[in-house]
Design a protein around this motif. Structure first.
Motif: not given
Length: 247
Positions: A95-113
């Motif tokens: 989740a930390e890596r995801w936030a750094k690369r995409r400036v976003a929240d991992l689980l929020s992005d999974v949910l939206v996707s």
């Protein structure tokens, strides 16, 4: 058509069995996961009251609920850990890596996707979404997430608590009736975000798995979603509860 996009949760598909970590708190919850609505409501209240006490304990860092469903019987244990479990540490690192690369929240992005694609979504209510994850850890694997960033049961509102209780009760029933083997067992793990650490994990998650469900699942998670949706439609005809859900 199978979704070829890499799943951000794929790193978890083989980590559910990592490093057993003995809990420092282990309490049986006699009616948790019960299919009786009254018992389920009492159990959620029981858990939240106990959670509220445990989150104040300095030696408890992470909380989880481990359920085992076998036929009509349900066994559940509330567990507290002194350190984040290995799975949680892996999840937080990703989740930390995801936030750094995409400036976003991992689980929020999974949910939206999942909500946008919809092919793997089973049911959703006002506050919860259940779907078949792209990278499954067992022949039968369903994940449920709260729509709001609630890190544990203490953080949910009264309305969300009521919604989540009924949602979980009926989802466990759906999975139990849909699997082909009457002797199959279902494991349900409620993973709460650590109380004061691993802040990149924005939500708790509930995972329903079965390794002996009798489901031949060589095709895709979309195929499992179709099987469960077919059972969902059947249950909707005989149980008005499911008519409140949309897919």
């Amino acid at each position: 058509m199978k979704d070829e996009a890499p799943d951000p949760l794929s790193h978890l598909s083989n980590t559910l069995g990592h490093r057993p970590q003995p809990p420092i708190v282990s309490e049986n919850i006699s009616v948790f996961g019960s299919r009786a609505a009254h018992n389920a409501e009492l159990s959620f209240g029981e858990c939240i009251n106990r959670f509220e006490l445990l989150v104040l304990c300095e030696d408890v860092t992470e909380l989880a609920i481990d359920e085992h469903h076998e036929g009509a019987r349900t066994f559940a244990t509330l567990q507290g850990f002194s350190e984040p479990t290995e799975l949680t540490e892996i999840f937080n690192f990703q989740a930390e890596r995801w936030a750094k690369r995409r400036v976003a929240d991992l689980l929020s992005d999974v949910l939206v996707s999942e909500l946008v694609v919809r092919t793997r979504v089973l049911v959703k209510t006002k506050h919860c979404v259940a779907f078949v994850p792209y990278a499954a850890s067992s022949p039968l694997h369903v994940m449920a997430l709260p729509k709001a960033p609630r890190r544990n049961l203490v953080a949910v509102t009264n309305e969300e608590q009521q919604d989540l209780g009924g949602f979980h009760q009926r989802l466990a029933e759906l999975i139990s009736t849909a699997i082909e083997s009457p002797a199959a067992s279902i494991e349900v793990l409620w993973s709460m975000a650590p109380i004061s650490r691993c802040r990149s994990i924005s939500r708790m998650r509930v995972e329903y798995t079965s390794a002996d469900a009798g489901v031949n699942f060589e095709d895709s998670p979309e195929e499992l979603a179709l099987i469960l949706k077919a059972w969902l439609s059947l249950r909707a005809d005989i149980n008005g509860f499911w008519s409140r859900f949309s897919t």
